[in-house]
Design a protein around this motif. Structure first.
Motif, PDB file in Angstrom:
ATOM      1  N   ARG A 134       0.840  -1.253   0.102  1.00 31.04           N
ATOM      2  CA  ARG A 134      -0.115   0.024  -0.047  1.00 31.04           C
ATOM      3  C   ARG A 134       0.915   1.257  -0.023  1.00 31.04           C
ATOM      4  O   ARG A 134       0.586   2.188  -0.693  1.00 31.04           O
ATOM      5  N   LEU A 135       1.983   1.233   0.764  1.00 33.54           N
ATOM      6  CA  LEU A 135       2.910   2.304   1.141  1.00 33.54           C
ATOM      7  C   LEU A 135       3.469   2.658  -0.303  1.00 33.54           C
ATOM      8  O   LEU A 135       3.537   3.709  -0.758  1.00 33.54           O
ATOM      9  N   GLY A 162       8.559  -9.115   1.682  1.00 34.17           N
ATOM     10  CA  GLY A 162       7.525  -8.046   1.382  1.00 34.17           C
ATOM     11  C   GLY A 162       8.016  -7.264   0.166  1.00 34.17           C
ATOM     12  O   GLY A 162       8.720  -7.721  -0.688  1.00 34.17           O
ATOM     13  N   HIS A 163       7.780  -6.107   0.085  1.00 28.26           N
ATOM     14  CA  HIS A 163       8.287  -5.355  -0.950  1.00 28.26           C
ATOM     15  C   HIS A 163       9.225  -4.380  -0.514  1.00 28.26           C
ATOM     16  O   HIS A 163       9.682  -3.325  -1.144  1.00 28.26           O
ATOM     17  N   GLY A 164       9.710  -4.341   0.587  1.00 39.60           N
ATOM     18  CA  GLY A 164      10.600  -3.113   1.202  1.00 39.60           C
ATOM     19  C   GLY A 164       9.771  -1.902   1.259  1.00 39.60           C
ATOM     20  O   GLY A 164       8.798  -1.703   0.845  1.00 39.60           O
ATOM     21  N   THR A 165      10.479  -0.954   1.906  1.00 38.18           N
ATOM     22  CA  THR A 165       9.660   0.214   1.816  1.00 38.18           C
ATOM     23  C   THR A 165      10.136   1.407   0.750  1.00 38.18           C
ATOM     24  O   THR A 165       9.231   1.408   0.056  1.00 38.18           O
ATOM     25  N   ALA A 166      11.238   1.951   0.814  1.00 36.94           N
ATOM     26  CA  ALA A 166      11.490   2.536  -0.106  1.00 36.94           C
ATOM     27  C   ALA A 166      11.481   1.902  -1.528  1.00 36.94           C
ATOM     28  O   ALA A 166      10.993   2.216  -2.583  1.00 36.94           O
ATOM     29  N   ARG A 171       9.294  -0.352  -6.893  1.00 36.20           N
ATOM     30  CA  ARG A 171       8.551  -1.416  -7.418  1.00 36.20           C
ATOM     31  C   ARG A 171       7.385  -0.861  -8.308  1.00 36.20           C
ATOM     32  O   ARG A 171       6.622  -1.220  -9.498  1.00 36.20           O
ATOM     33  N   SER A 172       6.437   0.035  -7.224  1.00 42.09           N
ATOM     34  CA  SER A 172       5.220   0.559  -7.777  1.00 42.09           C
ATOM     35  C   SER A 172       5.251   1.427  -8.987  1.00 42.09           C
ATOM     36  O   SER A 172       4.578   1.468  -9.999  1.00 42.09           O
ATOM     37  N   THR A 323       3.260   6.546   4.559  1.00 40.92           N
ATOM     38  CA  THR A 323       2.989   5.195   5.324  1.00 40.92           C
ATOM     39  C   THR A 323       1.796   4.351   4.821  1.00 40.92           C
ATOM     40  O   THR A 323       1.356   4.934   3.701  1.00 40.92           O
ATOM     41  N   GLU A 324       1.590   3.271   5.300  1.00 41.99           N
ATOM     42  CA  GLU A 324       0.451   2.426   4.555  1.00 41.99           C
ATOM     43  C   GLU A 324      -0.947   3.339   4.564  1.00 41.99           C
ATOM     44  O   GLU A 324      -1.777   2.833   3.896  1.00 41.99           O
TER      45      GLU A 324
END
Ligand SMILES: CSC[C@H]1O[C@H](OP(=O)(O)O)[C@H](O)[C@@H]1O
Length: 345
Positions: A134-135, A162-166, A171-172, A323-324
């Motif tokens: 989501r983030l 998961g997808h990591g944060t930064a 990726r998005s 954030t998410e």
């Protein structure tokens, strides 16, 4: 006979042991069977990245309860809690995860307690994966089309499953066709950018260019960067943000070059009890992490070293915290308070 449990499965499948002698980043899986093993994995940075540290601590405490079996109780788990809480001081996610498990101590002890802790650790892990997805979407929407980003450190997706944060934002943006290039700073002395970010993005054919940390200013001066995107280890109530050492330097450069400076972190990284950045404990690590790389001396033996693992970026240098549960623009005490008020409980 190892204890069969999802916790062990996760620890076997997602822990990265950074091998300082070889690239790419990982060479083998850690075998963790109890809280002490999980604490070692965190302390040695075999698992790194604030969310992954929290997840590993949660699984480590759950494994300890499974190891104790019928003898598992709050009292007998207390030493394991202390060992895990002492593993690294800066990332608030570690303490937030342990608090969530501690809240499950009440009730039937023994095997039932072990099951409750494994379930809570799995919830923390699953929540983190959903949060990063989501983030990433919310953060990518802030970027200009065809963006070239500069990143620093970063949790690799493999480290958290998961997808990591930064990297979630990267990726998005890539998926949306809005990403032109990622300039990944190597992130001395641990080289998370070189050994994780560059490696992960190459695995997914996302365009990445590895640069020495000292090249960031030239890239921005030449107009080759559209935004800086970093993670976080602890965000204070006024928006001051602790992240990997070198992040503050990038925030000052981004401000000078009038570039967006975006912090990507799950809500579990927000620490409303921390008044401001001055109170955040900055971990200092082994001087040999600077003096040596693997078996190679990078400085005279015994050369005095100062090796802080984090720094604090003042909120006024941050364009937005993602954030998410939302985007906190121009973060300050009121903006963070409004975020908490809006956030679904
Ligand atoms: C998005 S993970 C948060 C944060 O954790 C990393 O620190 P370390 O590699 O020492 O665990 C880095 O500061 C990341 O930005």
């Amino acid at each position: 006979m190892p204890i069969e449990s999802p916790a062990i499965h996760w620890l076997d499948d997602h822990l990265l042991l950074l091998d300082q002698r070889r690239l790419p980043a990982h060479t083998e899986w850690l075998d963790v069977r109890d809280a002490a093993g999980a604490a070692d994995a965190i302390r040695q940075m075999a698992v790194r990245g604030a969310p992954a540290i929290g997840i590993t601590a949660a699984y480590g405490l759950a494994l300890e309860a499974l190891r104790l079996g019928p003898g598992a109780s709050a009292a007998r788990l207390a030493p394991a809690l202390d060992v895990l809480a002492a593993s690294r001081p800066t990332a608030v996610n570690l303490f937030w995860a342990l608090d969530r498990l501690r809240a499950r101590f009440d009730g039937e002890p023994g095997a039932a307690l072990g099951k409750r802790l494994v379930r809570e650790a799995e919830r923390i892990h699953q929540d983190d994966q959903a949060a990063n997805q989501r983030l990433g979407e919310l953060g990518a929407a802030l970027l200009p089309p065809n963006a070239s980003l500069y990143t620093h450190c970063n949790t690799g997706a493999l480290a958290t499953g998961g997808h990591g944060t930064a990297l979630g934002i990267v990726r998005s943006a890539w998926r949306n066709g809005h990403l032109k290039m990622v300039f990944a700073g190597e992130t001395r002395p641990w080289l998370q950018g070189a050994r994780l970010t560059a490696w992960e993005l190459m695995q997914e054919n996302i365009p990445v260019t590895l640069v020495a940390d000292s090249a960031a200013g030239l890239l921005m001066a030449r107009g080759q960067v559209d935004a800086v995107v970093v993670g976080a280890d602890r965000i204070a109530a006024n928006g001051d943000t602790a992240n990997k050492i070198g992040t503050y330097n990038l925030a000052v450069l981004a401000r000078h070059h009038r570039l967006p400076f975006i912090v990507a972190a799950p809500d579990s990284t927000l620490d409303p009890a921390m008044e401001n950045g001055a109170g955040i404990v900055i971990e200092e690590r082994d001087p040999d992490e600077v003096r040596r790389f693997g078996g190679t001396a990078m400085a005279p033996d015994g050369c005095p070293v100062y090796n802080p693992a984090f720094d604090v970026t003042p909120a006024e240098l941050i364009t937005a915290i993602v954030t998410e549960s939302g985007v906190i623009r121009s973060p300050d005490r009121q903006a963070l308070a409004d975020h908490f008020a809006r956030r679904p409980s």
